[in-house]
Motif scaffolding. Structure first.
Motif, PDB file in Angstrom:
ATOM      1  N   PRO A 254     -12.735  -7.746  -1.416  1.00  0.00           N
ATOM      2  CA  PRO A 254     -14.186  -7.754  -1.225  1.00  0.00           C
ATOM      3  C   PRO A 254     -14.881  -6.954  -2.331  1.00  0.00           C
ATOM      4  CG  PRO A 254     -13.192  -6.096   0.166  1.00  0.00           C
ATOM      5  CD  PRO A 254     -12.051  -6.804  -0.514  1.00  0.00           C
ATOM      6  N   ALA A 255     -16.167  -6.715  -2.157  1.00  0.00           N
ATOM      7  CA  ALA A 255     -16.912  -5.915  -3.118  1.00  0.00           C
ATOM      8  C   ALA A 255     -16.402  -4.484  -3.104  1.00  0.00           C
ATOM      9  CB  ALA A 255     -18.402  -5.944  -2.774  1.00  0.00           C
ATOM     10  N   PRO A 256     -16.489  -3.775  -4.232  1.00  0.00           N
ATOM     11  CA  PRO A 256     -16.016  -2.390  -4.279  1.00  0.00           C
ATOM     12  C   PRO A 256     -16.615  -1.543  -3.167  1.00  0.00           C
ATOM     13  CG  PRO A 256     -16.547  -3.166  -6.483  1.00  0.00           C
ATOM     14  CD  PRO A 256     -17.004  -4.228  -5.533  1.00  0.00           C
ATOM     15  N   GLY A 257     -15.743  -0.792  -2.492  1.00  0.00           N
ATOM     16  CA  GLY A 257     -16.163   0.118  -1.433  1.00  0.00           C
ATOM     17  C   GLY A 257     -16.285  -0.499  -0.071  1.00  0.00           C
ATOM     18  N   ASP A 258     -16.222  -1.826   0.036  1.00  0.00           N
ATOM     19  CA  ASP A 258     -16.476  -2.489   1.320  1.00  0.00           C
ATOM     20  C   ASP A 258     -15.322  -2.356   2.306  1.00  0.00           C
ATOM     21  OD1 ASP A 258     -18.978  -3.208   0.591  1.00  0.00           O
ATOM     22  OD2 ASP A 258     -18.641  -5.377   0.580  1.00  0.00           O
ATOM     23  N   ALA A 259     -14.097  -2.463   1.817  1.00  0.00           N
ATOM     24  CA  ALA A 259     -12.957  -2.474   2.736  1.00  0.00           C
ATOM     25  C   ALA A 259     -11.687  -2.131   1.991  1.00  0.00           C
ATOM     26  CB  ALA A 259     -12.817  -3.847   3.406  1.00  0.00           C
ATOM     27  N   PHE A 260     -10.661  -1.748   2.749  1.00  0.00           N
ATOM     28  CA  PHE A 260      -9.347  -1.460   2.186  1.00  0.00           C
ATOM     29  C   PHE A 260      -8.677  -2.751   1.733  1.00  0.00           C
ATOM     30  CE2 PHE A 260      -4.752  -1.017   2.598  1.00  0.00           C
ATOM     31  CZ  PHE A 260      -4.507   0.176   1.944  1.00  0.00           C
ATOM     32  N   GLY A 261      -8.099  -2.732   0.541  1.00  0.00           N
ATOM     33  CA  GLY A 261      -7.330  -3.866   0.042  1.00  0.00           C
ATOM     34  C   GLY A 261      -6.268  -3.365  -0.909  1.00  0.00           C
ATOM     35  N   TYR A 262      -5.030  -3.281  -0.439  1.00  0.00           N
ATOM     36  CA  TYR A 262      -3.955  -2.667  -1.221  1.00  0.00           C
ATOM     37  C   TYR A 262      -3.723  -3.441  -2.512  1.00  0.00           C
ATOM     38  CZ  TYR A 262       0.321  -0.058  -2.053  1.00  0.00           C
ATOM     39  OH  TYR A 262       1.283   0.764  -2.598  1.00  0.00           O
ATOM     40  N   SER A 263      -3.808  -2.743  -3.645  1.00  0.00           N
ATOM     41  CA  SER A 263      -3.650  -3.394  -4.939  1.00  0.00           C
ATOM     42  C   SER A 263      -3.000  -2.447  -5.929  1.00  0.00           C
ATOM     43  CB  SER A 263      -5.009  -3.857  -5.486  1.00  0.00           C
ATOM     44  OG  SER A 263      -4.857  -4.379  -6.790  1.00  0.00           O
ATOM     45  N   ASN A 264      -1.878  -2.857  -6.470  1.00  0.00           N
ATOM     46  CA  ASN A 264      -1.215  -2.047  -7.486  1.00  0.00           C
ATOM     47  C   ASN A 264      -2.044  -1.928  -8.761  1.00  0.00           C
ATOM     48  OD1 ASN A 264       1.670  -1.384  -6.469  1.00  0.00           O
ATOM     49  ND2 ASN A 264       1.290  -3.480  -5.822  1.00  0.00           N
ATOM     50  N   THR A 265      -2.942  -2.877  -8.969  1.00  0.00           N
ATOM     51  CA  THR A 265      -3.816  -2.812 -10.142  1.00  0.00           C
ATOM     52  C   THR A 265      -4.609  -1.504 -10.159  1.00  0.00           C
ATOM     53  OG1 THR A 265      -4.048  -5.222  -9.958  1.00  0.00           O
ATOM     54  CG2 THR A 265      -5.586  -4.086 -11.417  1.00  0.00           C
ATOM     55  N   ASP A 266      -4.997  -1.017  -8.987  1.00  0.00           N
ATOM     56  CA  ASP A 266      -5.760   0.234  -8.895  1.00  0.00           C
ATOM     57  C   ASP A 266      -5.027   1.377  -9.593  1.00  0.00           C
ATOM     58  OD1 ASP A 266      -7.628  -1.106  -7.332  1.00  0.00           O
ATOM     59  OD2 ASP A 266      -6.760  -0.423  -5.444  1.00  0.00           O
ATOM     60  N   TYR A 267      -3.734   1.474  -9.348  1.00  0.00           N
ATOM     61  CA  TYR A 267      -2.978   2.619  -9.864  1.00  0.00           C
ATOM     62  C   TYR A 267      -2.519   2.420 -11.310  1.00  0.00           C
ATOM     63  CZ  TYR A 267      -3.423   5.472  -5.807  1.00  0.00           C
ATOM     64  OH  TYR A 267      -3.959   6.281  -4.831  1.00  0.00           O
ATOM     65  N   VAL A 268      -2.384   1.172 -11.743  1.00  0.00           N
ATOM     66  CA  VAL A 268      -2.173   0.932 -13.169  1.00  0.00           C
ATOM     67  C   VAL A 268      -3.379   1.461 -13.950  1.00  0.00           C
ATOM     68  CG1 VAL A 268      -1.889  -0.828 -14.949  1.00  0.00           C
ATOM     69  CG2 VAL A 268      -0.656  -1.035 -12.787  1.00  0.00           C
ATOM     70  N   LEU A 269      -4.586   1.167 -13.453  1.00  0.00           N
ATOM     71  CA  LEU A 269      -5.803   1.666 -14.099  1.00  0.00           C
ATOM     72  C   LEU A 269      -5.859   3.197 -14.084  1.00  0.00           C
ATOM     73  CD1 LEU A 269      -8.324  -0.967 -12.768  1.00  0.00           C
ATOM     74  CD2 LEU A 269      -7.947  -0.451 -15.193  1.00  0.00           C
ATOM     75  N   LEU A 270      -5.427   3.802 -12.984  1.00  0.00           N
ATOM     76  CA  LEU A 270      -5.437   5.264 -12.918  1.00  0.00           C
ATOM     77  C   LEU A 270      -4.470   5.872 -13.936  1.00  0.00           C
ATOM     78  CD1 LEU A 270      -5.643   5.622  -9.051  1.00  0.00           C
ATOM     79  CD2 LEU A 270      -7.391   6.371 -10.682  1.00  0.00           C
ATOM     80  N   GLY A 271      -3.325   5.230 -14.133  1.00  0.00           N
ATOM     81  CA  GLY A 271      -2.418   5.704 -15.177  1.00  0.00           C
ATOM     82  C   GLY A 271      -3.038   5.596 -16.556  1.00  0.00           C
TER      83      GLY A 271
END
Length: 382
Positions: free
Chosen positions: A183-200
């Motif tokens: 969904p749109a950012p902040g709307d709901a939980f959605g597990y995504s490994n992409t999130d942590y690749v970006l954090l690295g």
């Protein structure tokens, strides 16, 4: 891709789990009761149940009033049929995310990263969307970004064929950004490994150093984790190591995937460790040794994720026998990890099995039963 499965993470649903003594573990909706920790024999029997449910081998480390205990069951190497070594290394999968979140929050503590700033402030041009995604939303899996792992690890055969493929973080993010935010950012939980690749990538851009170097400086050395490292592009594991397997083919047979290029999961699932080091990490983190109190509290601001399971900033929360417990699970080729800590009760357990992505649901249930057995203890009869 270091996936947390909705069915698996709902530890709170695993109530009335039967221990080897035939005594039910207290249900989460009962008042917290301090029950004696299980005997070593009870832990061994539950570990054997995990093997009986279909995985080759299991290693467990617990820490409680009885001290530090390790138990093993099954085999750590199908070629030799040897039991797993209690000190053997393994790939911790998505438990990596707790480590990465700690590194990012240490940068927040230094004033170098703002949790509520858009990630594009630190990585300009990386995301093609008009919507802004904050650092906090990446940490809490509320970005709406597609999980590229569902493409690269779509089935066991593809997982096995890809074992030597080299990847770069920007390539992985590129796969994800072919898809719209949902969904749109902040709307709901959605597990995504992409999130942590970006954090690295963010850690490396902000510090000018490799993620592995920052992890070493900010987490591994302060927590005295001597058997933990980022595997990155190096596919092998140093000895001692438990060999990892997946069921591949038709008919499916266990295939050795110990050697695997984990550049497919940078900062999201590429750490190698031991059960002892994983427990030391969560002890140091939840004990306030790695982050200032205010940022540990931010990390523990958990929102609903899966049924019975909330997610903070790289850290999961559930309730067992009236107690709040924290931790993470992970699954990568060859390995599944379950690590939970009850900070108030001083109990801790890490379970690793050497079959990750294709393990049967019964094995997952048995692993969570062992978690509940350790953290809840064994109520006295009558």
């Amino acid at each position: 891709m270091s996936i947390v499965h909705p069915r698996a993470v709902a530890v709170a649903t695993l109530v009335c789990l039967v221990t080897s003594m035939g005594t039910a573990v207290a249900a989460p909706d009962r008042p917290a009761v301090v029950a004696p920790p299980p005997s070593t024999a009870a832990l061994v029997q539950q570990a054997e149940r995990i093997v009986a449910a279909g995985v080759p081998g299991v290693v467990v480390e617990t820490r409680d009033e009885r001290g530090r205990r390790t138990v093993v069951a099954g085999t750590g190497d199908l070629r030799t049929n040897r039991a797993p070594r209690a000190d053997g290394r393994f790939r911790i999968g998505s438990v990596t995310k707790s480590f990465t979140a700690t590194v990012v929050l240490s940068l927040v503590a230094e004033g170098r990263v703002d949790l509520d700033a858009p990630v594009t402030s630190y990585l300009p041009g990386v995301l093609p969307y008009p919507e802004l995604i904050s650092v906090r939303e990446l940490l809490q899996h509320r970005s709406g970004l597609f999980d590229y792992g569902t493409v690269l690890w779509a089935d066991p055969e593809l997982v096995a064929r890809s074992r030597f493929t080299d990847h770069e973080p920007a390539e992985l993010v590129g796969i994800a950004t072919r898809e719209p935010l949902a969904p749109a950012p902040g709307d709901a939980f959605g597990y995504s490994n992409t999130d942590y690749v970006l954090l690295g990538m963010l850690v490396e851009r902000v510090t000018g150093h490799d993620y592995a170097d920052e992890l070493e400086r900010r987490v591994l050395r302060p927590a005295d984790l001597r058997d933990t490292y980022v595997s990155g592009h190096v596919p092998g594991l140093p000895r001692p190591a438990m060999r990892g397997y997946e069921a591949v083919g038709s008919p499916a047979r266990l295939t050795d995937l110990t050697v695997y290029n984990m550049s497919v999961a940078p900062a999201s699932g590429d750490i190698v460790s031991t059960t002892a080091d994983v427990n030391r990490f969560y002890t140091a983190l939840l004990g306030g040794r790695l982050l200032p109190d205010r940022l540990l509290r931010e990390m523990q601001q958990a929102l609903p994720a899966f049924p019975g399971f909330d997610y903070g900033l790289g850290l999961g929360r559930t309730e067992l026998c009236g107690q709040e417990v924290w931790g993470h699970v992970g699954g990568v080729p060859g390995y599944g990890t379950y690590s939970f800590t009850d900070p108030a009760g001083g109990r801790q357990v890490t379970v690793v099995v050497n079959q990750g992505l294709t393990q049967d649901g019964a094995a997952e249930d048995a692993a969570y039963a062992l978690v509940a057995l350790e953290l809840c203890g064994v109520p006295s009869a009558g």
